[in-house]
Enzyme design. Structure first.
Site, PDB file in Angstrom:
ATOM      1  N   GLN A 184       0.811  -1.218   0.000  1.00 10.28           N
ATOM      2  CA  GLN A 184       0.000   0.000   0.000  1.00 10.28           C
ATOM      3  C   GLN A 184       0.845   1.270   0.000  1.00 10.28           C
ATOM      4  OE1 GLN A 184      -3.823   0.101   2.196  1.00 10.28           O
ATOM      5  NE2 GLN A 184      -3.140  -1.797   3.124  1.00 10.28           N
TER       6      GLN A 184
ATOM      7  N   ARG B 130     -10.664  -1.308  -0.871  1.00 14.14           N
ATOM      8  CA  ARG B 130     -11.581  -0.460  -0.099  1.00 14.14           C
ATOM      9  C   ARG B 130     -12.969  -1.086  -0.033  1.00 14.14           C
ATOM     10  NH1 ARG B 130      -8.337   1.089   2.761  1.00 14.14           N
ATOM     11  NH2 ARG B 130      -7.028  -0.295   1.566  1.00 14.14           N
TER      12      ARG B 130
END
Length: 749
Positions: free
Chosen positions: A249, A602
């Site tokens: 990430q 997400r």
DNA sequence: GATCGTTCTATTTTT
DNA sequence: TAGAACGATC
């Protein structure tokens, strides 16, 4: 500690989380995938150390990257163990500022130093090299910031790594010299200077290491080289260093983030214990599999695979659409279905790579009956009026602050021109005095309107400074920092200036000032209060809290979604050339792939991906191919929606539009002139003689900014038509060429 | 100081 | 396309 004797707050943890919380070796790397309870682990660990290991909260330092994260960390840790309040939990930069204020002397700084943001840095470059374009100044400021992120001083041998420009070293050096002359620091300094000081000053290093026995770092994958160097100094062999992050990430390379920090952590600290958190509590397995099939193509990663704890789920969908309009309609359709099925608008997020992509949604959604909110549009601090007030405060704190001085000295206009300002700045630098002193000196040399203006300005600042010191003397906390702002806004007549703008542009500058005054009203009226307030504001440049209470679809860039989650996510614009761009290769491609990974992870329940065959960019229509990332995904992991059409329906129309558009720009002036322009500008154009107003002394007029006034003089000019001099009700006298301004209107003869 | 026309250029943005 | 930035102009 055996399982059955675990205190409550540790009981809900899974085995890896528990191990991470309780591990008490000196170096720990927690690889925490998306949605694996990372924040819970880190906050629980802090509480655990305080409660079980009897670590003094004061000796714990926990750093994050955003204020939001720092705040959440604090609240959650305190929720478990209230004593955690005494731990130092801050952003990296805020810790840097904290450290530098406490050791100002060692840094050769006066206590009133304030922090320059990147705009200020740009201004500073511009101030040193007035011939450079604004654009170039911004570029150089960016490069300088990057150099600092990489811990490279102007004399660093490998500065070429940042820029090959032959002059860069000189520019950087000049910038540093000038910045030191202002007595301020920039963002990069907040990390770099503490790192370098600790490297060279053994006493301070020892003292600091004595204080912080435990150091925790959140989002470690986003740390830069300078931050790593700082950590190396802070952590002694005896102290505990625990970093938490997810190499998959890391998406802020362009801001100096260095994935290698996390990739090489175990090499730098061989005694490191690595714990992987791979149980995902957020998404269904189908979403995680798709995410994994993307990021697995990266070579530089430590490797981990997320496993869903939530059963079931719907297979992600990929929709190939003709053009942006179809993409928008597709999103609208998906959203409506979600509502029909009993969901809420706020469950839905539409993600895109570039902010410009939000435009189409903004235009079409109202017609389609879909309400939305955009995350990341306006930042509070970026507003003119807020910057003005902050500059005033910063100048109050540090009268050598050239950038703030320049921003406020002639605003509103006091007749102090560029020449006078330059003279004052030069005098201050040459004479080694501050700018307020230099103003008083310049008063004698400048004549006319500027003389008065400089005097006024100096008086304003002196009065404010007196109030500040008086506030301190009066001790009992009468007044607050807000009053000093409100007073300045009023007495400088800036508030009138803003009101004028508000009435024209419909802005809310006056209200924004009030908001700032409110925010400052919690701070005491003292030098310390002032500095603390400034630090807080300068270091929290986050977007204004979008009102997340509203039930509306979220439009958001992929970057901005980091740390968020939504039941339904649509990732749009998955086309080669847009995401990724065609010039992105190597490390950059890996970064973009991580961004895709972040975007996809997400989604909690439903994930849609969309790509268009035609995309309008920079006013032109391009034929595109699907993103290479889409090709990398195993087709079994998604279902294809909307069978691609064989005939490119949009093609002909699109091309025609493109051609027409470029043709149009060539003849735009003619087009504009023939159009509806004339009605809105009555004073324009002698050709339409009937509309030219007559101006005469005694006439009542209205001005958009200054309000009502009376014409006191009219003179003729060669070609600009009459020059009208007006005295306004406020007392202000100003002159106008009515031919050249729309703001002045006749009210009555 | 304001305005207009021309020209340029175009990610992402924790601090 | 659209916006910002710059220069010219009064």
């Amino acid at each position: 500690m055996t399982q059955e004797h675990l205190p409550d707050y540790l009981q809900g943890l899974n085995p890896e989380q528990l191990e991470a919380v309780c591990y008490d070796g000196s170096r720990l790397l927690i690889l925490a995938g998306a949605g694996t309870g990372k924040t819970r682990v880190i906050t629980t660990k802090i509480a655990y150390l305080v409660r079980e290991k009897r670590v003094f909260p004061e000796s714990i330092l926990a750093v994050t990257f955003t204020n939001k994260a720092a705040l959440e960390m604090r609240e959650r840790a305190m929720g478990i163990e209230p004593a955690c309040e005494r731990a130092i939990m801050r952003t990296f930069h805020s810790f840097g500022a904290w450290f530098m204020r406490r050791n100002a002397q060692a840094f050769n700084l006066k206590s009133g130093f304030t922090i320059y943001d990147s705009d200020d840095s740009t201004e500073l470059v511009h101030s040193i090299f007035p011939n450079f374009s604004k654009r170039d100044c911004g570029d150089y400021a960016f490069l300088i910031a990057k150099a600092k992120d990489y811990c490279l001083a102007p004399d660093a041998p490998n500065l070429g790594f940042i820029s090959g420009h032959p002059e860069f070293r000189r520019i950087y050096a000049a910038y540093e010299e000038r910045l030191r002359a202002t007595g301020n620091v920039d963002f990069g300094d907040l990390i770099l200077m503490p790192a370098l000081l600790l490297e060279r000053d053994e006493a301070i290093r020892a003292r600091t290491r004595q204080r912080f026995k435990v150091i925790l770092v959140d989002e470690y994958q986003d740390s830069n080289v300078a931050q790593f160097r700082l950590l190396q100094q802070l952590a002694s062999p005896e102290s505990t260093l625990c970093v938490v992050g997810d190499d998959d990430q890391s998406i802020y390379r362009f801001r100096g983030a260095e994935v290698r920090n996390i990739l090489n952590f175990q090499k730098v600290f061989p005694e490191t214990k690595l714990i992987r958190l791979e149980r995902n509590y957020r998404s269904h397995q189908g979403i995680l599999d798709l995410a994994h099939s993307i990021v697995v193509h990266n070579e530089s990663r430590l490797g981990k695979k997320l496993l869903a704890t939530r059963p079931g789920g719907i297979k992600p969908a990929l929709a190939i659409l003709d053009d942006q309009d179809q993409e928008i309609e597709y999103c609208a359709r998906v959203a409506r279905q979600h509502i029909k099925a009993g969901g809420r608008w706020r469950d839905i997020a539409i993600l895109y790579r570039t902010n410009a992509q939000s435009l189409g949604f903004e235009r079409l959604f109202p017609q389609l009956g879909i309400s939305y909110r955009i995350v990341g549009a306006l930042r509070f601090y970026e507003r003119e009026e807020i910057k003005d007030m902050l500059s005033f405060l910063a100048f109050l704190a540090n009268p050598r602050d050239e950038i703030s001085f320049k921003r406020i000295v002639n605003k509103p206009s006091r007749g102090i021109g560029a020449t006078s300002i330059d003279r004052i700045v030069t005098a201050a630098i040459d004479g080694g005095t501050d700018l307020l002193e230099a103003c008083r000196g310049a008063e004698k040399e400048v004549h006319g309107k500027g003389k008065e203006g400089i005097r006024d300005f100096a008086r304003l600042i002196s009065v404010a400074r007196d109030t500040l010191t008086r506030g301190m003397a009066e001790a009992n906390g009468q007044g607050n920092l807000g009053t000093i702002i409100a007073d300045y806004a009023k007495q400088s007549r800036l508030i009138e200036y803003y009101q004028g703008k508000d009435s024209i542009a419909g802005s809310q500058k006056e209200e924004n000032i009030e908001e700032l005054v409110n925010a400052a009203s919690d701070s005491p009226l003292s030098e310390e209060g002032l500095l603390e307030f400034l630090d807080t504001v300068m270091l929290d440049q986050s977007q204004q809290k979008a009102d997340s209470g509203a039930d509306a679809v979220t439009l958001i860039t992929m970057h901005n979604t980091k740390g968020l989650e939504f039941p339904l996510v649509i990732v749009t614009g998955l086309e080669q050339g847009l995401f990724p761009r065609n010039d992105e290769e190597g490390d950059e491609i890996e970064e973009q792939r991580r961004l895709f990974y972040v975007a996809v992870t997400r989604a909690k329940d439903v994930l849609h991906l969309t790509a268009c065959r035609w995309r309008r960019m920079h006013g032109r229509l391009f034929e595109t191919s699907p993103s290479r990332f889409l090709m990398e995904i195993d087709p079994k992991l998604y279902k294809l929606w909307g069978v691609p059409k064989r005939t490119l329906a949009g093609t002909a129309a699109g091309n025609a539009f493109g051609a027409r558009a470029s043709g149009l720009s060539g003849s735009s002036s003619g087009f504009g002139g023939a159009g509806g322009h004339t009605a809105s500008s009555p004073g324009l154009g002698g050709a339409r003689g009937a509309y030219v107003p007559e101006w005469a002394v005694g006439m009542t007029v209205y001005h958009d900014e200054y309000g009502n006034g009376v014409v006191i003089k009219v003179t003729a000019s060669q070609s600009a038509g009459p020059l009208v001099i007006v005295r306004f009700d406020s007392g202000k006298v100003a002159q106008f060429f009515p031919k050249y301004t729309k703001k002045l209107e006749k009210v009555e003869h």
